[in-house]
Scaffold this motif. Structure first.
Motif, mmCIF file in Angstrom:
data_model
loop_
_atom_site.group_PDB
_atom_site.id
_atom_site.type_symbol
_atom_site.label_atom_id
_atom_site.label_comp_id
_atom_site.label_asym_id
_atom_site.label_seq_id
_atom_site.Cartn_x
_atom_site.Cartn_y
_atom_site.Cartn_z
ATOM 1 N N LYS A 271 0.852 -1.179 0.000
ATOM 2 C CA LYS A 271 0.000 0.000 0.000
ATOM 3 C C LYS A 271 0.892 1.234 0.000
ATOM 4 C CE LYS A 271 -3.555 1.960 2.891
ATOM 5 N NZ LYS A 271 -4.348 1.705 4.090
ATOM 6 N N THR B 80 0.823 5.283 0.368
ATOM 7 C CA THR B 80 0.083 6.500 0.702
ATOM 8 C C THR B 80 1.059 7.658 0.588
ATOM 9 O OG1 THR B 80 -1.163 5.190 2.290
ATOM 10 C CG2 THR B 80 -1.394 7.578 2.430
ATOM 11 N N CYS B 81 0.738 8.587 -0.266
ATOM 12 C CA CYS B 81 1.664 9.706 -0.439
ATOM 13 C C CYS B 81 0.897 10.922 -0.953
ATOM 14 C CB CYS B 81 2.789 9.337 -1.398
ATOM 15 S SG CYS B 81 2.226 8.819 -3.016
ATOM 16 N N CYS C 163 -3.668 7.150 -2.410
ATOM 17 C CA CYS C 163 -3.498 5.863 -1.727
ATOM 18 C C CYS C 163 -3.777 4.763 -2.737
ATOM 19 C CB CYS C 163 -4.450 5.793 -0.529
ATOM 20 S SG CYS C 163 -4.150 4.307 0.448
ATOM 21 N N ARG C 164 -2.808 3.899 -2.948
ATOM 22 C CA ARG C 164 -2.955 2.845 -3.952
ATOM 23 C C ARG C 164 -2.375 1.537 -3.412
ATOM 24 N NH1 ARG C 164 -5.150 6.343 -6.678
ATOM 25 N NH2 ARG C 164 -5.106 6.590 -8.935
ATOM 26 N N GLU C 165 -3.016 0.453 -3.784
ATOM 27 C CA GLU C 165 -2.414 -0.862 -3.526
ATOM 28 C C GLU C 165 -1.828 -1.354 -4.837
ATOM 29 O OE1 GLU C 165 -3.998 -4.073 -1.456
ATOM 30 O OE2 GLU C 165 -4.741 -2.873 0.219
ATOM 31 N N GLU D 164 6.198 5.884 -0.305
ATOM 32 C CA GLU D 164 5.380 5.879 0.912
ATOM 33 C C GLU D 164 5.675 7.116 1.778
ATOM 34 O OE1 GLU D 164 2.912 4.050 1.910
ATOM 35 O OE2 GLU D 164 2.790 4.961 3.896
#
Lengths: 418, 154, 335, 296
Positions: free
Chosen positions: B5, B7-8, B16-18, B70
């Protein structure tokens, strides 16, 4: 001075805004629903017959949409801007390191790499030729047809042999230039798809979309108006994007899959496959009077033109015409021979042989100035083309010959800033 | 392979991306986020076309993994113009004629932006040093240097 | 020790393909609101051909640059443009654009002549006005003209192409007319050479180019500056190395094939030179390739001048300079 | 890029735990300027990638106990920007300021430079000139060794002494005193974005009388690791420093480079000649620095 209302003004370039905003679309920036990624399996030997090619393992990899060799090509399998001598996919033999043998389309970039690694090939290697010396020998293997001579030119103006007696000084030198790469910052890329009118469309980084259209149509055996080639924003070319790039391979994969296919070469592949500047060796003999007037120029040039013709015929046509430089000379002779070899393909690169010719004529001019103890600007002014000059093809210049002004203005500016 | 994951902040917006970890920051920005102003010219940190501003510093995004984003604050060229108003560097590039093919331009503009954010009135030598990680094959750099100097003077 | 040197290099360059037909075409339509669609086949690779075409169209039609929208290099829409090569597009596609505009102006001129009651040949189209060269009080605006066109049901559309006036060359001796026009240039280069390490600092370069008529002066300068950098790389940095066994290129990447960085390029002083002629559109000629060429002999000559050694084989790398210096020292010691 | 699992530890113990757990197939990414390229080109295919960039505790430059201690994750840019380094340790300042490009200097770390130990690593040449030591940590503890021993070590990939579950955490060296000058000269193919052809490093200490009390002459890119010009060092040591004295060592450098590179005929000629040019520049630089110090 002409009085124009728009010309001469430094208008903002039509594409400047989108380029500074980052919204200009280069070929690799296009993406489409249902798009596949494409890649090319290339030879790692310079000269060989292909004994066996096994595509089955690659085809069996889940996520691979299609793997094709030359047998899949529905139309013609020879292309080239001037001489059609390069295969889209190798059908008879490999002629250089990096020849395209098979193409792959898959769901992801990563799968393309994996599929390419699964392709197996067996070669029957032939003697490779990397020098013109070997290429010209009787017993050398032939790259194409029955001769390794790719092209020959002979320019003859005045009477060079009779002219040497009229010369007070004769300067003789051999010059050589090297193989160079364009190194445009954007590697070749393109995307192909069927548009909503059913046109096989290719958007690509190219200097030559209309030529590309013709080649795609011939390869697929369809009318030229059923192919649409659109130039994407193109990240530099310098001649290196005149030959066809990814367009044929993209189009072939779209033809079979009916899906959009994108191919983006990485830097290595881009440099490996695109044409290089012709390395040329020039033996030059220049004669002049003691006050620095050119009397005769005689040059022999040879070049390793690599595995395919590409723009070689354009280079060998241009270099002899320019060989005496922008100088009046009543007697000029130039003989040029370019050879096919298994070296990287030489072709178009900013100048088409004139940079090489300039190395020769300016090298000679500077040598002459030194030998006669003349100023380099003065000796050039003395010989400079002007309206009325007859050039070595017999053409008389009738207008727009600003050479002497460039000499004078450059010298003046240099005196000011250096 | 496990997804990670990320988050930035990208261009001022939380992201937010997986994603799968086997991609570079360059690929993440271009393909996951569609920020195609980030260009790939060499894939080896030499040409600077993929430059982004990462926590205030220009970096080549081809040399970073996506997972390294991240918690980071990242700016791409898409994030430079605000409410349709171009940054002064972008305007200067246009006015001076510093754009030819435009492929190095995003990296050039961002490198200049990172410089001027830290050093609003650089000397020409400082400009040249700051821009020395971005290759250009078209312009001979002269107008690019002029454009940065012009933007700094405004 | 650092030694300074200066060198001169010149060139000429025939614009377009050598002794071969190489036409290009353009389509143009002036719309009712005076905006213009211009369609050219010519590929713009960053050098700015589309901008040049828009400027030529605006000048020819008497409209402003902002009125012109260019669509380029899309084979479903644009006519044949030929290759963006041989420094040919300003000259050839430029002439094609001019011809297409003149074609579209047939109806514009007929309509203006009728409205203003003056002969067509007296009409001047300039800065969005149409007026009589003989009596400037007889005038109308472009919107008025387009209003009249609409009234009469006339359209301002044009197609044009241009093929340079050349001949095929005689295969026996290459005689003939290979090109219609030639560009010329002179470059002067100043360098410092470190005789111990062979490092070369290219300090200043003046490059003067006869472009006939500059269509866009900033873009001409941009070509010259880019050409100088590429010419510096040609002589001092760049070389493709080929593996002697496989024929593979050993240095296909930017870390191994060295092009000049911004720290390597000199101060460049472009000089734009005009010359009189009618062949090009408003006298314009090409500069794309000429920009590169004279820098190559100029920097070579400058290095030669600095250390007093001849270089007839390119490239000239630091190792070649050190070798030449050592050879010269040995020669002088032997004397 | 092939598949791998990705971990981003936030403390050194956590990182060491991961390195131990995945010691059979891991790659450490810090700056990424080498490893990410290798991963992308599928030249390196580890099962696990451990990003240590978050270990902020390893980003520091400390002057303490007469030592200069630099955390392994300190970037080239941070070292080049440190005024104390610029003043006291010119060799390191210059080397770090000229690595790659501004972007690469922002990413690349000194620990990465030393662990990758590329022949052309400018940081390596500078640190060897300073006779630096490195600290390696694993779950089992910590070991300290001279950088030259580290470079000659036989670790997991034979490049250096590093084991696959070890992390370089620090590099340190004696702080040069007021009687010591250091300098670096990078001979390269272009002025930016360049790999060194020769990276010359020099450190020289003199006493009040101007007699050389310590000297280090190192040439990067002349062998697998920065070459020590031992004969030249011995020639100078204990004598009164002067440009003439230093220049007497140039033929020794020439001969050593020639001896060690005979098997590389294409490069040896240039290297044996230009190494003298490089050190000539270093000599002038060092003397200028020392005269200022001594004169003051």
């Amino acid at each position: 001075m002409n009085n124009y209302s728009v010309l001469g003004k430094s208008e903002i370039k039509v594409d400047a805004v989108e380029k500074v905003l980052g919204t200009a679309k280069f070929a690799a920036d296009y993406t489409m629903p249902n798009m596949l990624w494409g890649g090319v399996f290339r030879s790692t030997v310079p000269h060989a017959y292909i004994k066996k090619l096994n595509l089955e393992k690659a085809r069996a990899l889940p996520g691979v949409a299609c793997v094709l060799d030359h047998t899949a090509i529905p139309g013609g399998n020879r292309f080239g801007i001037i001489i059609k001598d390069e295969p889209c996919l190798v059908d008879d033999k490999v002629r250089r390191y990096g020849d395209a043998i098979a193409v792959v389309a898959a769901e992801t970039k990563e799968l393309v790499h994996e599929a390419l690694e699964l392709i197996e090939v067996e070669y029957e290697e032939l003697e490779p030729i990397f020098t013109v010396e070997r290429a010209m020998e009787e017993d050398a293997p032939k790259i194409h047809g029955d001769s390794n001579v790719h092209a020959k030119k002979f320019l003859n103006f005045g009477d060079v042999d009779a002219a040497w007696d009229k010369c007070d000084i004769i300067i003789e030198n051999t010059y050589s230039t090297h193989r160079l790469s364009h190194m445009f910052i954007e590697p070749d890329a393109g995307i192909s798809y069927y548009d909503d009118q059913g046109l096989l469309t290719v958007i690509a980084s190219t200097q030559n979309p209309h030529y590309d259209r013709g080649e795609v149509a011939v390869m697929l055996g369809i009318p030229a108006n059923q192919v649409r080639v659109k130039q994407a924003a193109t990240g530099g070319g310098f001649g290196g994007k005149l030959d066809i790039g990814v367009q044929l391979h993209c189009a072939l994969l779209t033809y079979y899959t009916k899906r959009p296919v994108k191919i983006v070469r990485d830097r290595r592949e881009s440099t490996m496959v695109s044409a290089k500047r012709h390395p040329i060796t020039m033996h030059a003999k220049t004669g002049a009077t003691k006050d620095g007037k050119l009397v005769a120029v005689d040059v022999d040039m040879v070049s390793d033109s690599g595995a395919y013709a590409s723009y070689g015929p354009a280079v060998i046509g241009r270099a002899p015409v320019h060989i005496a430089g922008p100088y009046e000379c009543p007697n000029v002779r130039c003989s040029a021979v370019f050879y096919y070899t298994n070296s990287p393909m030489a072709g178009a690169f900013r100048g088409f042989g004139v940079p090489q010719a300039a190395v020769c004529h300016e090298g000679q001019m500077n040598a002459l100035a030194r030998a006669l103890n003349m100023d380099p600007i003065e000796i050039r002014l003395k010989n400079a083309h002007k309206v009325g000059t007859v050039i070595p093809t017999g053409q008389k210049l009738t207008e727009s010959v600003g050479f002497a002004d460039t000499l004078k203005m450059a010298a003046a500016k240099a005196a000011e800033v250096m | 392979m496990n997804k990670i994951k990320i988050t930035c902040t990208v261009n001022g917006e939380a992201v937010c991306r997986e994603v799968y970890p086997n991609q570079r920051l360059l690929d993440f920005l271009r393909e996951e986020l569609g920020l195609t102003s980030v260009k790939e010219g060499c894939g080896e940190g030499e040409c600077g076309a993929c430059t982004v501003i990462f926590n205030g510093e220009p970096v080549t995004s081809c040399c970073m993994l996506a997972g390294q984003a991240e918690g980071a604050d990242i700016v791409t060229l898409e994030g430079l113009s605000k409410n349709g108003e171009m940054d002064k560097i972008q305007k200067a590039f246009i006015e001076v004629g510093a754009v030819q093919c435009g492929f190095c331009t995003p990296g050039m503009v961002l490198t200049a932006k990172a410089l001027l954010d830290k050093n609003p009135h650089p000397t020409m030598d400082e400009i040249k040093l700051a821009m020395s990680g971005n290759l250009c094959r078209c312009t001979g750099y002269a107008k690019i240097h002029q454009a940065v100097a012009k933007a700094a003077a405004e | 020790m650092k030694k300074r040197g200066r060198g001169v290099g010149c060139m000429w360059y025939g614009v377009g393909n050598t002794g071969l037909p190489n036409p290009a075409a353009a389509f143009v339509e002036v719309l009712g609101d005076t905006s213009v669609n211009l369609m050219v086949g010519c590929a713009d690779i960053g050098q700015g051909s589309s901008t040049v075409m828009a400027q030529i169209a605006a000048e020819t039609l008497g409209l402003s640059y902002e009125n012109i929208h260019v669509t380029w290099a899309d084979t479903a829409v644009t006519p044949e443009g030929g290759a963006t090569s041989a420094s040919r597009q300003t000259f050839i596609s430029g002439n094609a654009v001019k011809n297409a505009c003149l074609d579209a102006m047939g109806e514009l001129k007929r309509t203006a002549a009728e409205k203003l009651e003056v002969p067509e040949e007296d009409l001047i189209f300039r800065d969005r006005m149409i007026y009589s060269a003989k009596d400037e009080s007889k005038k109308m605006t472009y919107p008025e003209l387009m209003g009249a066109m609409k009234y009469y049901g006339r359209l301002a559309v044009g197609a044009g192409y241009y093929n340079p006036k050349t001949t095929y060359l005689n295969p026996a001796d290459m005689s003939g007319v290979p090109y219609e026009v030639y560009s010329y240039a002179t470059t002067i280069c100043e360098v410092d050479v470190d005789t111990e390490t062979g490092e070369v600092d290219v300090l200043k370069v003046v490059s003067a180019h006869d472009v006939g008529t500059p269509i866009n002066e900033t873009m001409v300068e941009g070509q010259i500056e880019g050409g100088v950098a590429m010419g510096e790389g040609f002589v001092l940095f760049e070389n493709i190395e080929v593996d002697g066994k496989t024929g593979a290129i050993k240095n296909p990447i930017f870390s191994k094939y060295i092009i000049p960085s911004n720290m390597d390029v000199p101060e460049i002083y472009p000089v734009v030179v005009s010359s009189e002629g009618d062949a090009g559109p408003f006298g314009a000629k090409g500069v794309g390739e000429p920009a590169l060429i004279p820098m190559i002999p100029a920097v070579t000559a400058a290095v030669e001048d600095a250390i007093g050694c001849r270089f007839t084989h390119l490239p000239i790398f630091p190792k070649d300079i050190v070798a030449a210096v050592k050879a010269k020292e040995a020669e002088e010691a032997a004397k | 890029m092939r598949e791998f699992d990705f971990y981003s530890p936030t403390s050194v113990p956590e990182a060491l735990e991961l390195l131990r757990k995945y010691k059979d197939s891991n790659a450490i990414v810090a700056g990424g300027t080498d490893i990410v390229i290798e991963l992308n080109e599928r030249k390196h295919t580890p099962k696990v990638v451990i990003d240590i960039k978050r270990l902020k505790e390893l980003e520091y430059i400390r002057f303490e106990d007469g030592l200069v201690k630099i955390g392994a994750l300190t970037s080239h840019a941070a070292i080049a920007a440190d005024p104390r380094i610029a003043e006291r340790t010119r060799v390191l300042h210059t080397a770090c300021a000229e690595v790659g490009s501004p972007q690469i200097r922002n990413l690349g770390t000194i620990g990465g430079n030393l662990s990758t130990a590329s022949v052309a690593g400018d940081g390596v040449a500078a640190m060897v000139t300073l006779d630096a030591s490195v600290v390696l940590r694993s779950k089992d503890g910590e070991r300290t060794m001279k950088l030259v021993d580290f470079l000659n070590g036989e670790g997991y990939d034979k490049r250096n002494a590093l084991q696959s579950d070890e992390l370089m955490t620090e590099v340190f060296f004696t702080e040069p005193d007021a009687h010591t000058a250091t300098a670096f000269y990078k001979l390269a193919k272009r002025k930016s974005l360049a790999i060194s052809v020769i990276g010359g490093g020099m450190r020289c200490s003199v006493d009040d009388a101007g007699v050389v009390t310590a000297i280090s002459l190192r040439g990067g890119c002349l062998g697998r690791y920065p070459l020590q010009f031992k004969a030249a060092e011995e020639h100078v040591l204990g004598k009164k420093l002067s440009l003439e004295l230093l220049r007497e060592t140039l033929p020794m450098m020439h001969d050593l480079v020639l001896d060690l590179n005979r098997n590389r005929p294409w490069s040896v000629f240039y290297k044996k000649e230009s190494v003298q040019g490089v050190f000539n520049k270093l000599f002038v630089d060092i003397l200028a620095q020392l005269n200022m110090e001594v004169g003051a």
